[in-house]
Design a protein around this motif. Structure first.
Motif, PDB file in Angstrom:
ATOM      1  N   LEU A 168       0.825  -1.197   0.000  1.00 34.41           N
ATOM      2  CA  LEU A 168       0.000   0.000   0.000  1.00 34.41           C
ATOM      3  C   LEU A 168       0.865   1.254   0.000  1.00 34.41           C
ATOM      4  N   LYS A 169       1.933   1.253   0.767  1.00 33.64           N
ATOM      5  CA  LYS A 169       2.841   2.401   0.816  1.00 33.64           C
ATOM      6  C   LYS A 169       3.468   2.641  -0.554  1.00 33.64           C
ATOM      7  N   GLN A 170       3.843   1.597  -1.233  1.00 31.49           N
ATOM      8  CA  GLN A 170       4.441   1.728  -2.569  1.00 31.49           C
ATOM      9  C   GLN A 170       3.445   2.357  -3.544  1.00 31.49           C
ATOM     10  N   ILE A 171       2.197   1.951  -3.492  1.00 33.02           N
ATOM     11  CA  ILE A 171       1.170   2.506  -4.376  1.00 33.02           C
ATOM     12  C   ILE A 171       0.944   3.980  -4.080  1.00 33.02           C
ATOM     13  N   ILE A 172       0.818   4.301  -2.797  1.00 37.40           N
ATOM     14  CA  ILE A 172       0.560   5.708  -2.427  1.00 37.40           C
ATOM     15  C   ILE A 172       1.777   6.577  -2.719  1.00 37.40           C
ATOM     16  N   ASP A 173       2.973   6.092  -2.424  1.00 32.98           N
ATOM     17  CA  ASP A 173       4.183   6.861  -2.739  1.00 32.98           C
ATOM     18  C   ASP A 173       4.266   7.114  -4.244  1.00 32.98           C
ATOM     19  N   GLY A 174       3.943   6.110  -5.036  1.00 27.13           N
ATOM     20  CA  GLY A 174       3.948   6.268  -6.491  1.00 27.13           C
ATOM     21  C   GLY A 174       2.922   7.304  -6.948  1.00 27.13           C
ATOM     22  N   ALA A 175       1.746   7.287  -6.311  1.00 33.68           N
ATOM     23  CA  ALA A 175       0.708   8.253  -6.661  1.00 33.68           C
ATOM     24  C   ALA A 175       1.145   9.668  -6.302  1.00 33.68           C
ATOM     25  N   LEU A 176       1.828   9.821  -5.179  1.00 34.34           N
ATOM     26  CA  LEU A 176       2.286  11.147  -4.762  1.00 34.34           C
ATOM     27  C   LEU A 176       3.395  11.686  -5.662  1.00 34.34           C
ATOM     28  N   GLU A 177       4.148  10.795  -6.266  1.00 37.04           N
ATOM     29  CA  GLU A 177       5.253  11.207  -7.134  1.00 37.04           C
ATOM     30  C   GLU A 177       4.784  11.589  -8.522  1.00 37.04           C
ATOM     31  N   SER A 178       3.584  11.136  -8.906  1.00 37.17           N
ATOM     32  CA  SER A 178       3.145  11.416 -10.276  1.00 37.17           C
ATOM     33  C   SER A 178       2.466  12.763 -10.401  1.00 37.17           C
TER      34      SER A 178
END
Length: 108
Positions: A98-108
């Motif tokens: 979940l952290k990986q998905i959210i971190d990826g969303a925040l970076e885009s």
């Protein structure tokens, strides 16, 4: 009427799911009071709330939303990226995923 607030909610959810995972197949009318007493919440009040149709419209609306958005699993969530792309999250995910998905969303 408060039945214990957020902390009691999560304590109830954890204990109830633990009982079910351990093979407890008793009906909710039996299980809810057991768990309520365990966590120190008014068992009669909680059972009355669970049997009430007070929040039925909200529950049905949430279920319909999950179905309409392709929901598969509980919990059902969607991460919406700034681009509008939607990342469906069906079921309970490990924290690292979940952290990986959210971190990826925040970076885009």
């Amino acid at each position: 009427v408060s039945l214990g607030g957020d902390d009691a909610f999560w304590a109830f959810a954890d204990s109830y799911m633990d009982l079910k995972a351990a093979g407890n197949n008793q009906p909710p009318t039996v299980t809810i009071p057991i768990v309520a007493n365990e966590i120190g919440v008014d068992a009669e009040g909680l059972l009355a709330c669970a049997q009430s149709d007070e929040f039925e419209d909200e529950v049905v609306a949430d279920a319909n939303n999950a179905i309409a958005t392709g929901g598969q699993g509980t919990p059902w969530s969607i991460v919406i990226l700034p681009s509008g792309e939607m990342i469906p999250l069906g079921g309970a995910l490990p924290y690292d995923n979940l952290k990986q998905i959210i971190d990826g969303a925040l970076e885009s």
